[in-house]
Design an enzyme around this catalytic site. Structure first.
Site, short mmCIF file in Angstrom:
data_model
loop_
_atom_site.label_atom_id
_atom_site.label_comp_id
_atom_site.label_asym_id
_atom_site.label_seq_id
_atom_site.Cartn_x
_atom_site.Cartn_y
_atom_site.Cartn_z
N HIS A 136 -61.75 30.70 32.58
CA HIS A 136 -60.58 31.51 32.28
C HIS A 136 -61.01 32.96 32.10
O HIS A 136 -62.10 33.25 31.61
CB HIS A 136 -59.90 31.01 31.01
CG HIS A 136 -59.19 29.70 31.18
ND1 HIS A 136 -58.20 29.51 32.11
CD2 HIS A 136 -59.34 28.51 30.54
CE1 HIS A 136 -57.76 28.25 32.03
NE2 HIS A 136 -58.45 27.62 31.09
N CYS B 237 -59.14 34.53 36.78
CA CYS B 237 -57.91 35.30 36.94
C CYS B 237 -58.11 36.74 36.49
O CYS B 237 -58.95 37.03 35.65
CB CYS B 237 -56.78 34.66 36.12
SG CYS B 237 -56.21 33.09 36.78
#
Length: 807
Positions: free
Chosen positions: A398, A447
């Site tokens: 993440h 991301c």
């Protein structure tokens, strides 16, 4: 209260309240070797008069295979039925020195009421470290310097009548009673030696005051020279330091010494050091650092320029580049505590490790790191960098991007997370630049959407203008990255295409351009994910560039040693049991912090008809579920990547999160066997100590990466107390390998080398001496066969994309 004991009469164990029995059983189930339920049963038979048969012990051990089963609960039930009382159980636990179990029974404990304090003193002064405790019945004290007992250090106060530099170090006090023990906190003693300028006692300073012994000195330097400023002070508690230039605090200026390897005119100004603790603060003398300039232009004639034609420049650009060395840190986070779990980083990190090793990279590959572990892993990675070294950092997990800064999210990040909970990539790049690396490559598979919960604007020092930085982002700014959603193993989108080109002998930016083109041809990711490349690379540098070292330097030896420490596997060993059964243990590294233990019986006498063996009693730090150990295939343990390389017909146990290991990895090998015509099941056990395998040797769980032997020996924080029987827990000091079955050796030490202390002043001679004892791999590393059983992209995951790294 459910856990309290009645004061009247002997009470059988099985009449204890059920919540207390469950708690006590859980503690015994989790106990390390020497304090587990089997040790309690053996002691009860030899000293307590409660003898249990081998069959009964076997029935207890089989409880681990039952949901909610507990071997210890079964043992306590049997002991209670045989008349064992709580008082007798207490004596047995005292003999085992099982403090945690005794606390369940409300045995009086020990409390340290006066903790020792860290301090810095002047050579020749009288120094006193104090530790006072309250407890019952009689207390005994023992001081330790690191792991060694201090001679005559058996009083609450450790006194140095005339302290000297040999006394400097890390100290701890152990307080014992008849039934338990506790440790004080770690404290640091620093000793400033002014080489006879004046005697320490003549200062006669109040204990709550700071005194600066060494002040910085003014300097006149030329551009490119090194600046070294020093400040040293004494006081209680130990002073901390912060350097200033022209009134502004300096980044990384929190040590006694402040150094700039190559100064330029922007570094000139007025410098001083602020020295402080929670009782006092002082400022050093302010000194002027003048930087003399060098010519900014070179005079030349038109004739001088005639030799710089386009043809020559083209030939020069085609010259082969060389790396002093090549190192890589690969981090993959999957098992998030408060966020969606991921799958792809497991395969991505594994396959990238194999590919980079084929390119002669020294690779450290780590899975599932907390924030402190990530920071300390980066610190250790920085120790491997030096002038001319190629550095590559890959992260899958993440992440997010705010105001141009990219943040990697640890597995323990809260929900929502902010910059303080994560690692900033640009800050790592700044630290890499200070090492004067030849090439800095960042591959970020995460991301890059904005984090709406984080409005932090980080003010970082400006990056140096260098022509050696390459960023490969798996997705564009403001977009998400994807992984393949399917039941088996699969890559993330970025790695699926990157691995096909990584071995190409091309400039790194050209290679990444090819990856971007390949990704652009995939209709499933169009409009969703596209590779973004940012680069300041002006030379034709490639990951395939050969390594060329003109000489063996101290820095090179230190780098090899530091890398080797993180990749040392235990040797295969043969265990000989009294019944003449032989068991072999082997070890393989899946990642730098994940190891496979495999076991098989290689010899047994013919009169033994049934013979089984398994491993158990692993340290609590590793949190290993016994139901997931000793499996017939590696896949059953969660190891899908090494199955084809491991020997067959073994029992396999996967040990992950080795970075959390605080002490040596110790476990028990249990052997159960039956003789022909005899109904009794016999058992033997051997305790095996394999030291600290792989990344555990670096102790990155302790947060001492910034204070490694190769940088500094200033411990800013003391670790908490530990619990060891004879020695205190030691603070930190400073292939994708495979160890198969080999010839049995009569003895196994576990560690090739365990440094006795902190080798802080690492001279070239000391490095050579240390290196001669350390069997680290050679520069070419060990190529490992890559595995790629993923089918074609279109047929495997058509229509089944899912977000891999949502914010």
């Amino acid at each position: 209260m459910a856990g309290s004991l009645p004061a009247d009469g002997p009470l059988p164990i099985n009449r204890l309240a059920e919540p207390l029995l469950r708690k006590l059983s859980d503690v015994l189930d989790r106990a390390a070797a020497g304090k587990g339920w089997r040790d309690l049963a053996q002691l009860a038979g030899s000293h307590g008069g409660v003898r249990l048969s081998s069959l009964e012990l076997e029935q207890c051990s089989l409880e681990v295979l039952v949901a909610e089963g507990s071997p210890s609960r079964s043992l306590l039930q049997l002991m209670g039925e045989r008349g064992c009382t709580v008082l007798e159980l207490t004596k047995l636990l005292q003999a085992l020195e099982h403090t945690e179990a005794l606390q369940c029974l409300n045995i009086p404990g020990i409390k340290v009421v006066v903790e020792p304090e860290s301090r810095a003193a002047l050579s020749g002064q009288t120094v006193k470290l104090s530790c006072w405790a309250a407890g019952y019945p009689h207390l005994h004290y023992q001081w330790f310097k690191q792991k060694k007992e201090v001679p005559h250090g058996n009083t609450p106060e450790l006194v140095f009548s005339q302290v000297n530099t040999d006394d400097a170090g890390i100290y701890i006090c152990r307080v014992n009673s008849e039934s338990s023990y506790v440790f004080s906190r770690w404290v640091q003693l620093d000793v400033c030696d002014l080489q006879g300028a004046y005697h320490g006692d003549s200062l006669d300073l109040p204990e709550n005051k700071i005194h600066i012994c060494i002040h910085p000195q003014p300097q006149n330097l030329m551009v490119g020279e090194m600046l070294v400023l020093q400040c040293e002070a004494i006081g209680i508690p130990i002073p901390q330091y912060q350097w200033f230039r022209n009134g502004s605090p300096l980044t990384n200026g929190d040590k006694k010494s402040y150094m700039i390897s190559s100064v330029n005119t922007e570094h000139q100004g007025i410098y001083w050091c602020h020295v402080y603790n929670d009782k006092d603060n002082q400022e050093s003398k302010k000194v002027d650092i003048a930087i003399g300039g060098k010519p900014v232009a070179v005079e030349c004639t038109e004739e001088d320029l005639s030799g710089l034609g386009g043809h020559d420049l083209q030939d020069q650009s085609a010259e082969r580049q060389f790396a002093v060395d090549k190192v890589a840190l690969l981090m993959g986070n999957m098992s998030y505590c408060n966020h969606p779990k991921l799958k792809a980083p497991l395969v991505d990190v594994y396959e990238l490790t194999n590919l980079l090793r084929q390119l002669d990279f020294k690779v450290v590959s780590l899975l599932d790191l907390t924030e402190p572990e990530m920071r300390n892993a980066v610190d250790e990675f920085l120790l491997l960098l030096d002038k001319g070294v190629y550095g590559l950092l890959y992260y899958a997990g993440h992440g997010y991007e705010n105001y141009g800064n990219s943040f990697m999210v640890p597995i323990d990040a809260p929900n929502p997370y902010r910059a303080a909970n994560c690692l900033c990539v640009q800050n790592i790049l700044k630290l890499m630049q200070e090492k004067e690396t030849g090439l800095n490559v960042f591959l970020l598979d995460m991301c890059r959407k904005r984090n709406e919960y984080d409005n932090t604007v980080l003010i970082l020092d400006a990056l140096k203008v260098t022509a050696n930085i390459v960023f490969g982002y798996a997705t564009c700014q403001g977009a998400e990255a994807f992984e393949i959603q399917q039941s088996g193993l699969a890559n993330g989108i970025f790695m699926k295409f990157l691995k096909e080109r990584l071995l190409e002998d091309k400039k790194i930016t050209v290679l990444l351009d090819g990856v971007a083109e390949d990704m652009g041809k995939c209709h499933l990711t169009k409009g969703k994910q596209a590779l973004e490349i940012r680069s300041s690379l002006s030379e034709k540098r490639a990951l395939t560039d050969p390594i060329q070292q003109t000489a063996t330097s101290a820095e090179s030896m230190a780098r090899n040693l530091q890398w080797a420490k993180a990749h040392e596997l235990p040797e295969s060993m043969c265990l000989q049991f009294k019944c003449a059964v032989q068991i072999q243990l082997g070890f393989a590294a899946e990642f730098s912090n994940v190891m496979i233990i495999y076991l098989r019986i290689v010899n047994k006498p013919p009169e033994i008809t049934v013979c089984k063996a398994y491993v158990m009693d692993f340290p609590l730090d590793l949190d290993i579920d016994p139901k997931e150990a000793n499996k017939g295939t590696p896949e059953e343990t969660g190891s899908y990547l090494l199955s084809k390389d491991l020997p067959k017909h073994c029992l396999y146990t996967r040990i992950s999160s080795l970075q959390k290991l605080k002490e040596d990895l110790t476990f028990t090998v249990c052997l159960h066997y039956e003789y022909a015509g005899v109904d009794d099941v016999l058992d033997e056990r051997k305790v095996v100590n394999i030291g600290k395998p792989l990344i555990a040797r670096l102790r990155i769980h302790q947060g001492f990466g910034k204070n490694s032997c190769f940088q500094s020996c200033c411990f800013a924080h003391s670790p908490g107390p530990g619990a060891a029987k004879f020695c205190p827990p030691l603070p930190n000091c400073p292939s994708h390998s495979y160890a198969g079955f080999c010839q049995p050796s009569p003895a196994h030490s576990g560690n090739a080398l365990q440094p006795a202390g902190c080798h802080c002043r690492m001279t070239p001679n000391r490095l050579l001496a240390w290196q001669s004892m350390w069997p680290y791999p050679n520069q070419s590393n060990i190529p490992v066969e890559t595995t790629d059983e993923t089918d074609e992209l279109e047929s495997n995951f058509s229509g089944s994309l899912r977000l891999s790294h949502p914010q």
